[in-house]
Design a protein around this motif. Structure first.
Motif, mmCIF file in Angstrom:
data_model
loop_
_atom_site.group_PDB
_atom_site.id
_atom_site.type_symbol
_atom_site.label_atom_id
_atom_site.label_comp_id
_atom_site.label_asym_id
_atom_site.label_seq_id
_atom_site.Cartn_x
_atom_site.Cartn_y
_atom_site.Cartn_z
ATOM 1 N N TYR A 141 -7.157 -4.842 -0.354
ATOM 2 C CA TYR A 141 -6.372 -6.007 -0.396
ATOM 3 C C TYR A 141 -6.677 -7.289 -0.113
ATOM 4 O O TYR A 141 -7.379 -7.129 1.279
ATOM 5 C CB TYR A 141 -4.803 -5.663 -0.096
ATOM 6 N N ASP A 198 -9.383 -1.196 -6.706
ATOM 7 C CA ASP A 198 -9.304 -0.068 -6.234
ATOM 8 C C ASP A 198 -10.939 0.413 -6.181
ATOM 9 O O ASP A 198 -11.625 0.397 -7.335
ATOM 10 C CB ASP A 198 -8.791 1.067 -7.119
ATOM 11 N N GLU A 249 -0.027 -11.374 -1.635
ATOM 12 C CA GLU A 249 -1.211 -10.772 -2.031
ATOM 13 C C GLU A 249 -2.053 -11.575 -2.963
ATOM 14 O O GLU A 249 -1.366 -12.291 -3.762
ATOM 15 C CB GLU A 249 -0.912 -9.380 -2.789
ATOM 16 N N TYR A 256 -8.331 -9.228 4.845
ATOM 17 C CA TYR A 256 -8.678 -8.112 4.018
ATOM 18 C C TYR A 256 -8.498 -6.838 4.711
ATOM 19 O O TYR A 256 -8.815 -6.850 6.037
ATOM 20 C CB TYR A 256 -10.164 -8.274 3.584
ATOM 21 N N SER A 304 -5.943 -7.316 -5.417
ATOM 22 C CA SER A 304 -6.283 -5.886 -4.980
ATOM 23 C C SER A 304 -7.228 -5.181 -6.061
ATOM 24 O O SER A 304 -7.260 -5.640 -7.181
ATOM 25 C CB SER A 304 -4.906 -5.332 -4.719
ATOM 26 N N PRO A 360 0.766 -1.132 0.132
ATOM 27 C CA PRO A 360 0.002 0.053 -0.072
ATOM 28 C C PRO A 360 1.027 1.188 0.074
ATOM 29 O O PRO A 360 1.933 1.367 0.607
ATOM 30 C CB PRO A 360 -0.799 -0.120 1.361
ATOM 31 N N GLN A 388 -7.332 1.428 -2.129
ATOM 32 C CA GLN A 388 -7.310 0.190 -2.542
ATOM 33 C C GLN A 388 -7.509 -0.896 -1.465
ATOM 34 O O GLN A 388 -6.980 -0.848 -0.236
ATOM 35 C CB GLN A 388 -5.787 -0.066 -2.750
#
Length: 616
Positions: free
Chosen positions: A433, A447, A442, A424, A445, A408, A431
């Motif tokens: 994730y 937005d 990850e 989460y 992800s 991030p 964002q």
């Protein structure tokens, strides 16, 4: 003489006529015989040119579908002529049955193509061996298949009572339960998968297995909270479901962390909170503001203050039990387990204090301040975010860092949510994730806040969906519903006012309150609006900035009223959205989330005081 000639002529004509008739009959018979020979030849030719084969895999277990009660046959035209599906006759276990058919990938049943034949049964097939026969033009093929089933054996343990395919677990007596599945006929070395539809109620220690020589396999379930959950075993060719009702797993007198549980659901399943004739009274005064909600055990309220201290206040006597010292402001909610209380501080550290006496057990410095990201407690781990944009997984016993996620690029001011093997978390820039719970890797992800929107409030999750709200910092926000496995938008986003608090989830409904005076409930699966509430007549109008709490059919919203510099508690019916009560709390605004336990609600604010709300 002439008379004889006439007689001879008549006889001649008669003979000629009879002969003609005989010849006609012979010709007709010859024609009919020729046609019969031609028809027989065509049938023989059709039979010679017709061949078919049932290409089902009898070992795959897909021929019979117990759910739809259908038998499906795949019949390939391996002859040299195009066949008519209507000429197909089907027998099941020696009896003629009607069937529907359709050519796979085409319109005509040409050589080399496959006809899908579906038999709709009036009754389920019995377990065992069955025979399906198809016939066209006297050419037939037969498939022998076995109707195999998987099934649950009824658990036999103290604290567990079962009736058919439904069992009640008394969590006071059962910490974990071994359940066994079987196969009939016995199937060895079959891979099976297990799944629970609500892991907040019932969790699995193993999600896969292989059947033994008895055709059986075991898994272990752990009661987590009061409620109902379904356990499914799937062998690929059949599955079975066992329904569990869990009792006495949730303490009705406890709210152990922000959002109540590690999913941040805000749903206290076992408690009955106060609803009417409410009165708010101060319990304990700290030395500065209380800007985050408390955690509550059966005997103690744990709450942090911007005066740098964590307070443990006795619920019965309303006296201080102990304080834990940090080196800067506390702006988040503590979490506790049987031995410890955990808190993050703006000094950039997470602390563990002894739950009984408040002595410091460990301190773990992180890479940035912990502002509003309350630590999330889940299975002997803490998950925390910093304003440097890093997510940490800490061991609860030692404070050691198991992993950290640094992708991030903006602050993590929201609390992580944990479901199954995934963590989460949402960053301020929007964002969201999904991280592997064990490694921090990850998984996806997305937005959710393009343009001027940001994420202020924590996200919440259930078994299928992650819910997160956004805020444009002026007057608008959106509620997003993301697929938990992929991050894809399931429905919405739904336009609302600014969403500063996190959603709450209870019994298939997601609840939100916005900063523009509105509370709303949506179907968690479809996004359909169930109800909306707005109190435009209230003094100053309610601004629901704090995350709500749900208990026993009611949802609790705290109103942050900057205009009037006071705060109110709104109690709404979760089914209808009707207002049950509106209660004055204190003459200061608050963004602290309430904690609901049996008969009481605890909340703090900018009066520096911790309050309890009860029926008078």
């Amino acid at each position: 003489m002439a008379r004889n000639s006439v007689v001879h002529l008549v006889l001649f004509i008669a003979v000629v006529s009879v002969s003609a008739i005989a010849v006609g009959i012979l010709v007709t018979q010859a024609g009919l015989y020729s046609q019969a020979l031609e028809g027989e030849s065509e049938r023989e030719q059709a039979s010679l040119e017709t061949d078919l084969s049932i290409i089902n895999d009898p070992e795959a277990g897909t021929t019979y579908d117990a759910d739809s009660e259908t038998v499906t046959l795949y019949v390939k035209n391996v002859g040299s002529r195009t066949l008519e599906p209507g000429d197909l006759d089907v027998l099941l276990d020696g009896e003629y049955v009607t069937a529907t058919s359709a050519v796979v990938d085409g319109d005509d049943w040409r050589p080399g193509t496959v006809l899908e034949v579906t038999i709709d049964l009036e009754e389920p097939l019995e377990r065992g061996i069955h025979r399906a026969t198809v016939n066209v033009h006297g050419v037939s093929d037969t498939l022998e298949f076995t109707h195999r089933v998987v099934f649950w054996l009824e658990p036999d343990a103290d604290g567990v009572t079962c009736d058919e395919e439904r069992c009640v677990i008394d969590a006071d007596e059962v910490d974990s339960l071994t359940v066994t599945m079987g196969t009939d006929p016995t199937q060895e070395d079959v891979p099976v998968e297990y799944a629970v539809n609500d892991t907040s109620v019932l969790s699995l220690e193993s999600e896969t297995g292989v059947t033994d020589s008895n055709g059986q396999n075991e898994t272990v379930v752990v009661p987590e909270a009061d409620g109902e959950a379904s356990l499914v075993v799937d062998a690929g060719w059949d599955r079975d479901t066992l329904v569990f009702e869990v009792e006495n797993a949730t303490e009705s007198d406890s709210w152990s962390q922000f959002g109540f549980d590690d999913r941040q659901s805000g749903f206290q399943r076992a408690a009955s909170g106060p609803t009417t004739a409410l009165e708010a009274t101060p319990v304990y005064e700290t030395d500065d503001w209380i800007v985050a909600g408390p955690a509550v055990s059966s005997s103690t309220v744990f709450v942090g203050s911007t005066d740098t201290k964590l307070y443990a206040v006795n619920r019965s006597t309303e006296t201080l039990e102990w304080t834990g010292e940090t080196n800067d402001e506390i702006r988040s909610t503590p979490a506790f387990d049987a031995d410890s209380v955990y808190i993050g501080s703006t000094d950039g550290s997470v602390y563990a204090f002894d739950r009984g006496n408040g002595s410091e057990q460990w301190e773990r410095p992180l890479d940035g301040e912990i502002q509003y990201s309350s630590v999330t407690l889940s299975a002997n781990h803490l998950y925390a975010g910093t304003d440097n944009g890093t997510v940490y997984a800490l061991d609860t016993d030692t404070g050691d860092v198991d992993w950290q996620f640094t992708e991030p690029t903006s602050a993590i001011d929201t609390s992580p949510a944990v479901v199954g093997d995934t963590v989460y978390v949402a960053a301020f820039d929007g964002q969201v994730y999904a991280l592997d719970r064990d490694t921090g890797d990850e998984r996806w992800s997305v937005d959710v806040a393009p343009g001027d929107h940001v994420v202020d409030g924590a996200l919440a999750a259930d078994d299928e969906t992650v819910f997160v709200g956004t805020d444009d910092r002026v007057d608008a926000g959106r509620l997003h519903a993301l697929d938990r496995e992929t991050g894809n938008e399931k429905w919405g986003p739904v336009d609302m006012g600014r969403l500063i608090g996190s959603p709450a989830i209870a019994d298939g409904t997601v609840f939100v309150g916005d900063y523009n005076h509105t509370a709303a409930a949506f179907d968690a699966e479809t996004g359909d609006l169930e109800w909306s509430y707005s109190d435009d007549s209230a003094d100053g109008e309610p601004d629901f900035a704090a995350s709500p709490a749900v208990a026993d059919g009611y949802i609790y919203f705290v109103d942050k009223d900057d205009g009037q510099l006071d705060s109110y508690l709104y109690v709404l019916d979760t089914e209808t959205g009707d207002l049950e009560s509106r209660t004055f709390l204190f003459d200061a605004p608050t963004i602290a989330s309430p904690a609901v336990v049996d008969g009481a609600l605890y909340v703090g604010g900018e009066t520096n005081e911790l309050y309890v709300v009860q029926s008078s």
